[in-house]
Design a protein around this motif. Structure first.
Motif: not given
Length: 324
Positions: A82-104
């Protein structure tokens, strides 16, 4: 259309107040009226997300929701997809149940620069104009804000927020996918308003500053972060075309000019607390934002210049108050 728990709570909070009518903008009826081609796909994605209660939440030192141990492998893969479907992630970073979203953007770096200088957020009503996916909204709540509203017209960022909100739905943190132009004028309702990375995108910076002024209660505080250039009071650079490949940049004022604009709009106690040259540690391409970033907007032979030959990005944080 179905109302979400968050939609109902937002309506309850705003009922009878000057912003009551904006509840509509958080509804799925409004989302469908925007005619964004991925609305059905993304709403279906939320329906398919696993209902998991995070064992812990950290909104103070970072934004971390749960841990990898809170979810099964199947649930983890579902959230990751689900998170990958939302690429690009501009703001963050987020950690969601171990999914590490390294934003721009390492938005935590900006937050760490401004936090020591602003009034404590505990118990305050906060608005973040240009909130994107609500990263700074959640950080504000982590500092004790009692209500936080993000405002950003881009549907893609709103849907990223809805993904995060699925696991933080009980928090009084909301985003409406509109511009400040769609708000009731002179609401004077917020204690603290952030406008970060917005002013230079506005054709009329004074209109934006007046809107911010009118959204704050007497004595309320504005945190304004914007691109600036070196120069005396009265100087502002208007790019002839693009700036760092961006086509929607209109005015880059000097710090002194920024402060004079705020005075002209009625603010007082104006102080610039940070001036920072944007670096590649803070804004860069990642697997979660694999497109052009800061380095692509800089001159290849001279990083002190944009690719168009203008001064490279420099950002200032200026704080001001509405008279009490």
């Amino acid at each position: 259309m179905r109302d979400t728990t968050a939609d109902v709570r937002l309506a309850e909070i705003l009922h009878g107040g000057p912003l009551e009518d904006i509840t509509y903008f958080a509804s799925e009826t409004y989302l469908y009226s925007r005619k964004h081609g991925l609305t059905d796909r993304w709403l279906a994605m939320y329906d398919a997300l696993p209902d998991v209660t995070p064992s812990s939440i950290d909104l103070e030192s970072m934004v971390r929701i749960g841990t990898r141990d809170d979810v099964s492998e199947e649930q983890y893969q579902n959230i990751l997809a689900a998170a990958r479907t939302q690429i690009p992630w501009r703001k963050g970073p987020w950690s969601l149940f171990g999914v590490e979203i390294d934003s721009e953007w390492r938005s935590d770096m900006k937050w760490d620069r401004l936090l020591p200088h602003i009034s404590p957020l505990a118990g305050r009503r906060v608005m973040d104009v240009g909130s994107g996916n609500a990263y700074h909204c959640y950080r504000a709540y982590g500092e004790g804000a009692r209500f936080v509203l993000g405002v950003d017209p881009h549907p893609a960022y709103f849907f990223q927020y809805r993904l995060i909100q699925h696991y933080l739905r009980e928090l009084p943190v909301f985003v409406v996918p509109v511009t400040l132009d769609q708000f009731p004028s002179k609401s004077a309702w917020f204690d603290t308003v952030f406008s970060m990375g917005v002013l230079y995108h506005r054709r009329s910076p004074f209109d934006h500053l007046f809107q911010l002024f009118e959204s704050l209660r007497p004595g309320g505080e504005l945190i304004l972060e914007t691109l600036v250039v070196d120069g005396e009071e009265g100087y502002a650079l208007t790019p002839p075309d693009r700036y760092c490949r961006m086509h929607n940049v209109w005015f880059l004022p000097s710090v002194a000019t920024t402060e004079s604009w705020l005075r002209r709009c009625g603010f007082e106690n104006i102080r610039t607390v940070d001036v920072n040259v944007t670096c590649q540690a803070e804004q860069r391409t990642t697997e979660w934002m694999p497109f052009q970033s800061l380095i692509d907007g800089l001159h290849p032979d001279n990083p002190a210049l944009s690719i168009e030959g203008l001064p490279a990005p420099k950002r200032a944080i200026t704080i001001a108050n509405v008279p009490a």
